[in-house]
Enzyme design. Sequence first.
Site, short mmCIF file in Angstrom:
data_model
loop_
_atom_site.label_atom_id
_atom_site.label_comp_id
_atom_site.label_asym_id
_atom_site.label_seq_id
_atom_site.Cartn_x
_atom_site.Cartn_y
_atom_site.Cartn_z
N LYS B 82 0.86 -1.19 0.00
CA LYS B 82 0.00 0.00 0.00
C LYS B 82 0.89 1.24 0.00
O LYS B 82 1.89 1.30 0.73
CB LYS B 82 -0.89 -0.03 1.24
N SER B 157 -9.84 1.48 2.52
CA SER B 157 -8.98 2.29 1.70
C SER B 157 -7.87 1.51 0.98
O SER B 157 -7.31 2.00 0.02
CB SER B 157 -8.33 3.36 2.57
N SER B 181 -10.03 -0.83 6.74
CA SER B 181 -9.40 -0.62 5.43
C SER B 181 -8.67 -1.82 4.84
O SER B 181 -8.26 -1.78 3.68
CB SER B 181 -8.43 0.57 5.50
#
Lengths: 487, 489
Positions: B82, B157, B181
């Site tokens: 990420k 996310s 997330s």
Amino acid sequence: MSLKDKYLITVGLEVHTELRTKTKLFCGCANQFGAEPNTNICPVCLGLPGSLPVVNRKAVEYAMRIGTALNCEIKHSVFHRKNYFYPDMPKDYQVTQYDEPTCINGYIELPITGKIVNIVRAHIEEDTGKSTHIGTSGRITGADYSLVDYNRSGIPLVEIVSAPDMVSGEEAREYVSELRSILVATGATDGKMEEGSLRVDANVSVRQVGTDELGTRCEIKNLNSLRSLVRAITYEARRQMEIVEEGGKVTQETRHWNEDLGRTSSLRSKEEAYDYRYFPEPDLSPLDPTTEEIEAIKANLGTLPPKRRATLVELIGGTPTKSEIEQIQTAINFGLDELILAGIDRKVPAKLSLARCANEVAGLITNLDSSYVVPSHKILEVLVKESIGELTPTQSKTVLARVVEDGGVDVSALIAELGFVAASSGEMDQLVDEIISESPSEWERYVSGEDQLAGFFIGKAMKKSGGKANGKLVSKSLNDRRSQLQG
Amino acid sequence: MSDHQFVEMSAVQIAAGVRSGAFSAVEVVSAHLSQIANHEGEVRSFVTQMGDRALAGAKAVDEKRARGEELGALAGVPVALKDNMAYRGVETTCSSKILKGWIPPYTATVIERLESAGAIAIGKTNLDEFAMGSSTENSAFSPTRNPIDLSRVPGGSSGGSAASVAARFAPIAIGSDTGGSIRQPASLCGIVGVKPTYGLVSRYGLIAFASSLDQIGPFARSVEDSSLVLDVISGHDDRDSTSLSSKSYSHQPLNGEVKGLRIGVITEMLDGLSPDVERALNQAIESLRALGAIVEEVSVPAAKFGLTAYYLIAPAEASSNLARFDGVRYGVRVEGKDMNETYELTRGQGFGPEVKRRIMLGTYALSAGYYDALYGKAQKVRTLIANDFDAAYGRFDALISATSPTVAFEFDSKSDPLSMYMSDVCTIPSNLAGHPAMSVPFAGDEDGLPIGIQVLAPSFGEGVMFKVAAALEAAADYRPVPQWASTGK
Ligand SMILES: [Zn+2]
């Protein structure tokens, strides 16, 4: 009635002191003064995204030492974030302590007046970077551009907040001087105001005599020396008195001290004050010192200035004068009290050692750098020689200056080199014979009991010998002769 | 072996093959890079691809083997990261314009641990700007598409990380979970996603959204892979004061044995589920019972205040964490006439609307006069939630719920922030409590869209959590495949 008689001044101080840890508060960067800008930096003290703080245990220990030395309670404490935007603060928040500081409820006793000044709290926080504003104003408003040095960012500080217990600039000075002396003695800080490792903000208010309620206060920033502190408080109190006198109201605000102009000026008002939005720092755990840790700090603190001062006061005997207290304070600040104590064993009067240490030695050390080690043994050797009359006071001061400058020097050789060899007793007798025969009427008066004429003869001896005669020995010789005549 | 075979392999299989010499790390990485080349245009899971570095890294692993050196647990395994974790020398953006161009001078602890275990970073994945969102539509650069149905969001996310694993760009990925997330996008993309106990994985190098809630965790296509990755990344880190000193997770072979385990179904998380999700949850309960677990409903009363407390605490911390993006030292700077205007223009143009909304919420929650009623009260609710969970764990070994109330939704379908926030209603309470939780794919809806089941456990209860998840994984007869594979494209 003068303003001074009509108004009372109230002063509370916030003193920031840098801790002399090897590394910064939350990272491994060197805690070092005077390095090239932006060389002692890393992701943590630059606040780079993703970096996290780790508390320097030594800094916490130093803070606890300071708290203990200031008679504080050492408590469970929590780091908070103080949020505001400023370019020299890389995270745009400062990690500090808020409603749960490490040290609370202490006090110190002022050396001259004996007054107690209460300490509200002493807490740990990180320093910011250092901004230099380029342009005519020298301030961020109106600067062409600003440069920031982050070497100072993250250096550990302890902020010591006093109660508003002081009543004048002079008293504030006495407080800071005593506080500094205690702080240095804990080993937690070097207390150098000139390098910014001790910084003072003053809260000042005035009220009319006879009223209890404190007046509106102003906080003065940028007090970089004891001299500035006294001047700024005196100026600010006077300014406020004049406002009240003219029927005006003092506005609560932060004011900047301008040393060159000798004035304070408004920095920001209460309305413009930041809402710091304090909240507990989620990246750090609370500090929970154990009873054992607190006891260990107490046990290892050593003898602090108040106790050391009491020892010296006892040694010189009687009630000390103000100037003697100041001499004692200076001697302690420079760690010279041990030397004075050692002198007692060698029969050097405490008053003599104290005067030489405070007036000569300390004054010379101020000019030398921090790695300097005081050559205590050599200094003591000089003081012994002076006390037994082998050196005159003037000679002693000259020799001390050389010894302080170069601790490796051989004292006897130095004295010989300077030609400070005391006259032999034969030479001395001859000299005294000569001055007596040159002034028979003065001699008669001296023999008949006019002691003050000894000075006359000593002066003559000095003149005759070109300054080499030892006043003490001359005086002894005169006295011996008189005793023989009378005996 | 074909590229197709490589990209379908698990991390465990790849590491075993590379270690034994059955195939090389370069072959593995090349196969995944060509999968990326073929399908990244449709998915857009990456902000930055790291193909050249990945091949060099794979070569280094192969050379290490040739020299007879010991290889790590993830030897030759591609991993997607990420883009809110610092990687030395590689642009790190948080999918925000304000950080565009920032190249960190240091690497996050998790990435160091993955690489020292032999894993190969193949790219930095897309996210909702600063991890704020549940669809990855808040990325400043481009939305990511759900590989299972390209017309839908991957969740967020960590949408880019989830999509990259579902798309077979990598067998594993790393995400961060502040309120769901990792778990919510795992559920929407039909893969496994784990939020470990707070403090089990170092946050050093993770660009903070809400420091007291953020936790890094793995994505994988199997429970076993996710357990193996957690083993590699967990453990104390001197650089993170909130990382726990003694605890670390050890991967064990998972047998999915749940006989006699007491499993609670959280009643507060039964409302508002779509019919398909509700049906899947009921199937999961039946499956666990069939395997001999004792499954009963349990109330965690304070959990229903989780969303409200979260939307005070997380924005409050974010408002402080994101203050540093001011244009002074890195990233974008928009010059104004003075310092304040420079701050305003930089932040005004650098941050997207959702980030601004949360900074304002958080600033308000911490303001003088509001702190006690807002932030202070939210912290008390947080304690209540943790207490209520602890009470439930007094009676149950693990808890379950749906991960997300719905399956993956279409782009622009949740323009109202509150309806988007509801996506995380089941996942948020574990972050507030600091407990571990994971999502395991269990069923498909009528259209074959993935539905995940959330398994929750007490702090450091990862062992029992993986056990229950493995049982559900074994019981599920649902294996989502990318849209291009199912339509034979
Ligand atoms: Zn540093």
